[in-house]
Structure formats: structure tokens, C-alpha cells
Design a protein around this motif. Sequence first.
Motif, PDB file in Angstrom:
ATOM      1  N   TYR A 113      -7.018   9.862   2.687  1.00 55.57           N
ATOM      2  CA  TYR A 113      -6.112  10.675   3.496  1.00 55.57           C
ATOM      3  C   TYR A 113      -6.859  11.825   4.152  1.00 55.57           C
ATOM      4  O   TYR A 113      -6.699  12.095   5.345  1.00 55.57           O
ATOM      5  CB  TYR A 113      -4.983  11.214   2.617  1.00 55.57           C
ATOM      6  CG  TYR A 113      -4.008  12.118   3.345  1.00 55.57           C
ATOM      7  CD1 TYR A 113      -2.869  11.601   3.949  1.00 55.57           C
ATOM      8  CD2 TYR A 113      -4.227  13.494   3.429  1.00 55.57           C
ATOM      9  CE1 TYR A 113      -1.975  12.429   4.619  1.00 55.57           C
ATOM     10  CE2 TYR A 113      -3.339  14.331   4.091  1.00 55.57           C
ATOM     11  CZ  TYR A 113      -2.215  13.792   4.680  1.00 55.57           C
ATOM     12  OH  TYR A 113      -1.343  14.620   5.338  1.00 55.57           O
ATOM     13  N   ARG A 161       0.147   8.878   0.564  1.00 59.97           N
ATOM     14  CA  ARG A 161      -1.315   8.768   0.584  1.00 59.97           C
ATOM     15  C   ARG A 161      -1.996  10.021   0.036  1.00 59.97           C
ATOM     16  O   ARG A 161      -3.018   9.932  -0.652  1.00 59.97           O
ATOM     17  CB  ARG A 161      -1.802   8.509   2.013  1.00 59.97           C
ATOM     18  CG  ARG A 161      -1.392   7.153   2.555  1.00 59.97           C
ATOM     19  CD  ARG A 161      -2.026   6.913   3.921  1.00 59.97           C
ATOM     20  NE  ARG A 161      -1.486   5.737   4.558  1.00 59.97           N
ATOM     21  CZ  ARG A 161      -1.864   4.492   4.298  1.00 59.97           C
ATOM     22  NH1 ARG A 161      -2.799   4.281   3.394  1.00 59.97           N
ATOM     23  NH2 ARG A 161      -1.321   3.482   4.930  1.00 59.97           N
ATOM     24  N   ASN A 171      -3.961   8.504  -2.778  1.00 57.71           N
ATOM     25  CA  ASN A 171      -5.234   8.075  -2.181  1.00 57.71           C
ATOM     26  C   ASN A 171      -5.826   9.248  -1.413  1.00 57.71           C
ATOM     27  O   ASN A 171      -6.037   9.191  -0.200  1.00 57.71           O
ATOM     28  CB  ASN A 171      -4.999   6.868  -1.266  1.00 57.71           C
ATOM     29  CG  ASN A 171      -6.285   6.171  -0.872  1.00 57.71           C
ATOM     30  OD1 ASN A 171      -7.356   6.482  -1.388  1.00 57.71           O
ATOM     31  ND2 ASN A 171      -6.193   5.220   0.051  1.00 57.71           N
TER      32      ASN A 171
END
Length: 379
Positions: free
Chosen positions: A127, A119, A123
Motif C-alpha cells: 500500500y 490494504r 498489506n
Amino acid sequence: MRDLKVAIVHDYLNQMGGAERVVAVFHKMFPDAPIYTTIVDRNKLLPELQDADIKTTWMQRIPGILKKFKMFFWLYPFAVRSMNVKGYDLILSSSSAYAKGVRKGRGSIHICYCHTPMRFAWNYEAYMESVQVPNNVKKLAKCFIRPLQTWDRNNSKHVDRLIANSTIVKERIKQCYEMNAPIIFPPVEISRFNAIEGEPEDYFLVVSRLVSYKRIDLAVEACTQLGQRLLVVGDGPDRQRLERLAGDTVTFLGRRSDEEVVRYMQHCKALIFPGIEDFGITPLEVNACGRPIIAYCVGGALDTVVDEQTGLFFEEQSVSSLMATIDQFNQYQWNSERIRQHAEKFSEHLFIEQLQSSIESLLGTREINTKITEAEGSY
């Protein structure tokens, strides 16, 4: 065939979630296999892992690591690389971040059960929402994104088989690693739950950590506006904000024992599941109690909820969309036996069978002695 020498690898064992539940099942399959991990908090180990041979890295000695483990994201690749697993025939890793980067020996087979690509690397904004650090630290952390993406992508190429835990994770693996991963859904302890006879009580239910990305606010506001009773089980940093949003019909119960949670699941009208999850085991636990789900129709819910049979979807992640679905809920007759049967398709026993089949097919034999404990015969 001779017994395999197996090592289990996991990112970190400092919480009790779905990923750790997978490690516990790995341990059941291979009880003699050591578990390699960067850090461990033995106060938070699942009961099934209390007897495991757990080997940590030098990160375990960092002061404050158990409380601030996300702050040390840049060290985990080095810690994983320091794990000595080259003498094993089979490396079975459970990874949502770093474990897939472990170095295997010549002739070793590495199977990675992937909960999601890393993550932090893929992302970052989502996170960092759950990491309480100064803004200048967050800006500095961004410098590590590109190197970690490269590191993570390269590691995926050295894994012999990457297994996705859901459809949405399979799609992310394709996007991030350009790999086509098979899906094996995570194990659910169906045997812990049972449906009860009689009508449900007059309340909807949320069982969740109270963090902003779970979108529990949608359930709180929808039930408040509709005057529907809602019980919220769980705690977390978003609780105070949610309590400010709640009306008289919403009750926050905090953390409860497993036995209490099961009773709330058995007697609820439905579980409300408003967030986006990679999979989501809680809805299946509620299904195992014979009760339906109201879920946002994105992510793991698409794998676990059968619309109008085991639950209902709401189309937009908004209060108004959820309110409309709650209004429709009472128009349906719910078959608790059919809902329970649906949950059984995600049992631990089936997970073990599918994973063992994947291991055997990769090694080219069906004679592997996985040393599964006699407990499997009790399913």
C-alpha cells in the motif's frame, strides 16, 4: 412486499476505477438510494453517477483532501462511523477499506461487496509504495496497523453478508476475517465492445496505470529484447523509468479516449497483463473485443483467463518467462467468437442477477422491488 429503503455506501468517490463501476451498478439497481461516502471529487465521477444523491462526511471540508486522500487514512474510520444510515432497511456497501464499518440500525441488513480487505492494514508495504510521504511518516503510520486490523476484523463480524469479488479476495477474507464469503465477479460493460473481422495488426498491447506494482516493466523489456512491437496506453509515475527501459519497438501513447482504447484492443495481437490484480477488468474488455490475453498466472487472472482458449499464462513474474510465452503465442489459432462468448459470462446483467438473488435470499423473499431501470431490458 413494500419497497425497501436502501442506502449505498462506498469508501471514497475520487477516482474512476472498478470499485466505482460497481457503485454505478448499485445506483442502477437502486436509483433512489442515496450514496454515502467520505469524500467525492465531482470532476472524476463516472457519468452514471452524475445524477446520484451523494452525501459526504466532514472530511470533504479538509483542505487538500482530494489530492492527498491517502494521507488521512487514520481519519476514515471516524468519518464512516459518522454516517447516519440507521433508518434504512438495506445497506449495500462497496468496500476495499472502510465502508464496511458503517453503523447499521436495528433490523437493518448490511451486504458488503468486498474488493479486498483493507490494504493499509493487511498489506502495508504494498500500500505504501504508492504513497509519496517521508520515511518518518511511514514509520509513524505503522503504529496504526494493529488497531486498524482489529477495527476491520470486528466490523466484518457485523456485516450480514460479505461478498468477495474474486477467488483471491475470497482467500484473503478467509485469512483476515475467518469468514467464508461467496464470490460474485465484478460487472464488465460487455456491450461497449465488439469483435471485428480480419487479422489483428502486428502489435501487443498494455492498457494500465503506469505504477511500479503493475509490473509493466516486464512487458517493456520482453518486447524490447524480442523486437516485438508493443503499444502502452496509460500514464503514471513509473512512465519515465519505463521509457528508459524501452527499445525502438515500444511506443508510449499516454492517456487516450475510450473510443481509441477500444480500437487498440480490437486490433492488437494480445493484451499483456503482467501484474497481480484482485480481479482485472481490462483483460475481459479485451476478450470482449475477441482478442486473447498473456497474463501472469496469479491472482484475478486465474478467474478470467482460460489457458490456451482465451489467452496464455506465463509461470514466473520475470522477463524470461514472459518472453518464452510470447514466443509460443503465434503457435496458437485464436477463435475470436469463443473469446467474446467467454467475456459475456462476466456481464453487468449477470452481476445484477446474482447480486439481486443474494439480497433476496438474505431477506427471505423473492418479491423485492429493486426498481432496476428499463435500461436493463436492453441487454
